[in-house]
Design an enzyme around this catalytic site. Structure first.
Site, PDB file in Angstrom:
ATOM      1  N   CYS A 109       0.832  -1.201   0.000  1.00  0.00           N
ATOM      2  CA  CYS A 109       0.000   0.000   0.000  1.00  0.00           C
ATOM      3  C   CYS A 109       0.875   1.263   0.000  1.00  0.00           C
ATOM      4  O   CYS A 109       1.740   1.433   0.867  1.00  0.00           O
ATOM      5  CB  CYS A 109      -0.926   0.003   1.215  1.00  0.00           C
ATOM      6  SG  CYS A 109      -2.000   1.446   1.237  1.00  0.00           S
ATOM      7  N   LYS A 148       1.486  -9.811  -0.379  1.00  0.00           N
ATOM      8  CA  LYS A 148       1.364  -9.041  -1.636  1.00  0.00           C
ATOM      9  C   LYS A 148       2.330  -7.860  -1.569  1.00  0.00           C
ATOM     10  O   LYS A 148       2.236  -7.027  -0.660  1.00  0.00           O
ATOM     11  CB  LYS A 148      -0.071  -8.550  -1.825  1.00  0.00           C
ATOM     12  CG  LYS A 148      -0.290  -7.755  -3.105  1.00  0.00           C
ATOM     13  CD  LYS A 148      -1.783  -7.609  -3.392  1.00  0.00           C
ATOM     14  CE  LYS A 148      -2.069  -6.826  -4.657  1.00  0.00           C
ATOM     15  NZ  LYS A 148      -2.055  -5.379  -4.460  1.00  0.00           N
ATOM     16  N   ASN A 209       0.763  -9.294 -10.997  1.00  0.00           N
ATOM     17  CA  ASN A 209      -0.314  -8.297 -10.948  1.00  0.00           C
ATOM     18  C   ASN A 209       0.138  -6.971 -11.553  1.00  0.00           C
ATOM     19  O   ASN A 209       1.296  -6.575 -11.410  1.00  0.00           O
ATOM     20  CB  ASN A 209      -0.742  -8.094  -9.478  1.00  0.00           C
ATOM     21  CG  ASN A 209      -1.648  -6.889  -9.270  1.00  0.00           C
ATOM     22  OD1 ASN A 209      -1.327  -5.979  -8.511  1.00  0.00           O
ATOM     23  ND2 ASN A 209      -2.780  -6.871  -9.926  1.00  0.00           N
ATOM     24  N   ARG A 233      -8.526  -3.768 -10.779  1.00  0.00           N
ATOM     25  CA  ARG A 233      -9.470  -2.746 -11.248  1.00  0.00           C
ATOM     26  C   ARG A 233     -10.357  -3.178 -12.403  1.00  0.00           C
ATOM     27  O   ARG A 233     -11.518  -2.747 -12.491  1.00  0.00           O
ATOM     28  CB  ARG A 233      -8.700  -1.491 -11.686  1.00  0.00           C
ATOM     29  CG  ARG A 233      -8.125  -0.709 -10.540  1.00  0.00           C
ATOM     30  CD  ARG A 233      -7.132   0.310 -11.027  1.00  0.00           C
ATOM     31  NE  ARG A 233      -5.960  -0.312 -11.617  1.00  0.00           N
ATOM     32  CZ  ARG A 233      -4.925   0.346 -12.125  1.00  0.00           C
ATOM     33  NH1 ARG A 233      -4.947   1.658 -12.139  1.00  0.00           N
ATOM     34  NH2 ARG A 233      -3.883  -0.290 -12.627  1.00  0.00           N
TER      35      ARG A 233
HETATM   36  C1  LIG Z   1      -8.721   2.214  -5.496  1.00  0.00           C
HETATM   37  C2  LIG Z   1      -7.691   1.163  -5.247  1.00  0.00           C
HETATM   38  C3  LIG Z   1      -7.693   0.485  -4.034  1.00  0.00           C
HETATM   39  C4  LIG Z   1      -6.731  -0.505  -3.786  1.00  0.00           C
HETATM   40  N1  LIG Z   1      -6.764  -1.165  -2.584  1.00  0.00           N
HETATM   41  C5  LIG Z   1      -5.848  -2.144  -2.339  1.00  0.00           C
HETATM   42  C6  LIG Z   1      -5.852  -2.856  -1.110  1.00  0.00           C
HETATM   43  O1  LIG Z   1      -6.699  -2.649  -0.221  1.00  0.00           O
HETATM   44  N2  LIG Z   1      -4.901  -3.816  -0.938  1.00  0.00           N
HETATM   45  C7  LIG Z   1      -3.943  -4.095  -1.904  1.00  0.00           C
HETATM   46  O2  LIG Z   1      -3.095  -4.957  -1.709  1.00  0.00           O
HETATM   47  N3  LIG Z   1      -3.937  -3.434  -3.069  1.00  0.00           N
HETATM   48  C8  LIG Z   1      -4.862  -2.493  -3.314  1.00  0.00           C
HETATM   49  N4  LIG Z   1      -4.851  -1.844  -4.516  1.00  0.00           N
HETATM   50  C9  LIG Z   1      -3.915  -2.302  -5.562  1.00  0.00           C
HETATM   51  C10 LIG Z   1      -4.554  -3.372  -6.437  1.00  0.00           C
HETATM   52  O3  LIG Z   1      -4.873  -4.540  -5.710  1.00  0.00           O
HETATM   53  C11 LIG Z   1      -3.602  -3.760  -7.592  1.00  0.00           C
HETATM   54  O4  LIG Z   1      -2.387  -4.192  -7.038  1.00  0.00           O
HETATM   55  C12 LIG Z   1      -3.334  -2.599  -8.538  1.00  0.00           C
HETATM   56  O5  LIG Z   1      -4.516  -1.853  -8.790  1.00  0.00           O
HETATM   57  C13 LIG Z   1      -2.770  -3.096  -9.873  1.00  0.00           C
HETATM   58  O6  LIG Z   1      -3.620  -4.083 -10.431  1.00  0.00           O
HETATM   59  P1  LIG Z   1      -4.725  -3.762 -11.564  1.00  0.00           P
HETATM   60  O7  LIG Z   1      -4.009  -3.091 -12.714  1.00  0.00           O
HETATM   61  O8  LIG Z   1      -5.285  -5.107 -11.949  1.00  0.00           O
HETATM   62  O9  LIG Z   1      -5.752  -2.869 -10.957  1.00  0.00           O
HETATM   63  C14 LIG Z   1      -5.762  -0.834  -4.773  1.00  0.00           C
HETATM   64  C15 LIG Z   1      -5.778  -0.136  -5.994  1.00  0.00           C
HETATM   65  C16 LIG Z   1      -6.715   0.855  -6.237  1.00  0.00           C
HETATM   66  C17 LIG Z   1      -6.696   1.574  -7.558  1.00  0.00           C
END
Ligand SMILES: Cc1cc2nc3c(=O)[nH]c(=O)nc-3n(C[C@H](O)[C@H](O)[C@H](O)COP(=O)(O)O)c2cc1C
Length: 325
Positions: A109, A148, A209, A233
């Site tokens: 995070c 993660k 990811n 997302r």
């Molecule tokens: C609005 C938002 C909230 C997220 N919340 C978390 C979270 O609570 N825990 C976490 O490990 N990653 C969180 N992420 C990261 C996502 O899990 C992921 O690693 C990141 O968006 C890249 O993957 P994607 O391109 O498939 O979205 C968040 C990302 C966004 C945009």
């Protein structure tokens, strides 16, 4: 009633289903997770991040929000955040009583408030602390465990080697690698070479990811040596996306196509579910403002419907907006 899962069972699910639904704070609560399970069959689905302190001593209403599990869900991976092994052990005592499939530690995070608490991505610069926390998770969790992380990326950080070493010694059952540094946010290009670094040297299966949204981006992660790919997302507003990709990859039977009005029914179900979860219609409508942007993008809604959602006063009135599609 959900079943508990062994590491082997989760490993087999990852081999056969390949895609994991990632955690999204503010999104990955029960209503979203139920929609994903209704339209797709991920290996597992992650919850929103919840701090160990909240699990130990949060108010009943906040715990109800973050720890609620639905009978309609498949394997649920509950994500926690902490800066110390003692809180981790105490949180495990609570989570051990829940019907979840796995506990995941958030080590990615980038939010300032979380980093100031020495949680999330802050732990990447503290591999010894990371090790003791994952060891505590290993010792106290009755569920399989995962971690993660993010990567060095293009920054001057040089933690990849040390983090890999700490994780290999601590021995979680799975590792998810988001291919960006915490300073690189969410929109820069992912560092696939650094995901490969972990996928090829970690002693446990790695889930790649970052920007996975179709068959070729899933296959690109597998080609790096990952056992699976995580989509975060891209499923928001498109809970059938994972199922569609799995069908194209021949992993599951073809998913039924969904009409435009059905996607609107999904949106309304999502907001209704949030209203029930939060116990307040106004809070659910506030979340609808953010979620409608995802649904509009994924389903090519006209901008008139986005504007109409902004001025809607009741959830009941949302269903009438289907006429604008
Ligand atoms: C609005 C938002 C909230 C997220 N919340 C978390 C979270 O609570 N825990 C976490 O490990 N990653 C969180 N992420 C990261 C996502 O899990 C992921 O690693 C990141 O968006 C890249 O993957 P994607 O391109 O498939 O979205 C968040 C990302 C966004 C945009």
């Amino acid at each position: 009633m959900m079943a508990r899962y062994t590491v082997d069972q989760l490993h087999q699910r990852l081999q056969s289903h390949r895609i994991v639904q990632g955690p999204l704070a503010g999104v990955s609560s029960v209503p979203f997770r139920e929609l994903v399970w209704r339209y797709s069959q991920p290996a597992w689905v992650c919850s929103e991040m919840i701090s160990c302190r909240t699990i130990i001593s949060g108010s009943p209403s906040i715990k109800q929000r973050y720890l609620q599990i639905s009978a309609q869900e498949g394997p649920l991976c509950m994500q926690i955040a902490t800066d110390n092994p003692e809180d981790c052990a105490k949180a495990c005592a609570v989570l051990n009583a829940l019907d979840i499939a796995m506990i995941d530690l958030n080590v990615g995070c980038p939010v300032k408030k979380i980093r100031q608490r020495q949680q999330g991505s802050y732990l990447l610069s503290q591999p010894d602390r990371l090790y003791t926390i994952v060891r505590a998770l290993r010792a106290h969790s009755l569920h399989p465990i995962s971690v993660k992380i993010r990567v060095d990326g293009s920054t001057n950080d040089r933690f990849n080697e040390d983090v890999l070493d700490a994780i290999n010694r601590a021995g979680p059952d799975f590792l998810t690698v988001h291919g960006r540094n915490y300073q690189e946010g969410y929109d820069t290009t992912c560092h696939h070479d650094q995901i490969a670094f972990f996928a090829q040297r970690a002693h446990m299966p790695v889930i790649g990811n970052g920007d996975v949204h179709d068959q070729s981006s899933v296959e690109a992660m597998l080609a790096l040596g990952c056992a699976g790919a995580m989509i975060a997302r891209a499923s928001v507003g498109a809970p059938r996306l994972i199922g569609n990709i799995q069908a194209r990859m021949g992993l599951i039977c073809a998913a039924d196509s969904v009409s435009m009005p059905e996607t609107w029914a999904m949106f309304c179900a999502h907001i209704n579910g949030l209203s029930q979860l939060l116990g307040r219609e106004d809070l659910a409508l506030a979340q609808a403002q953010g979620l409608i942007k995802y649904y509009a993008k994924r389903n090519q809604y006209p901008s008139s419907i986005v504007n109409a959602v902004r001025s809607t006063q009741t959830i009941a009135a949302l269903s009438d907006l289907v006429s604008l599609l």
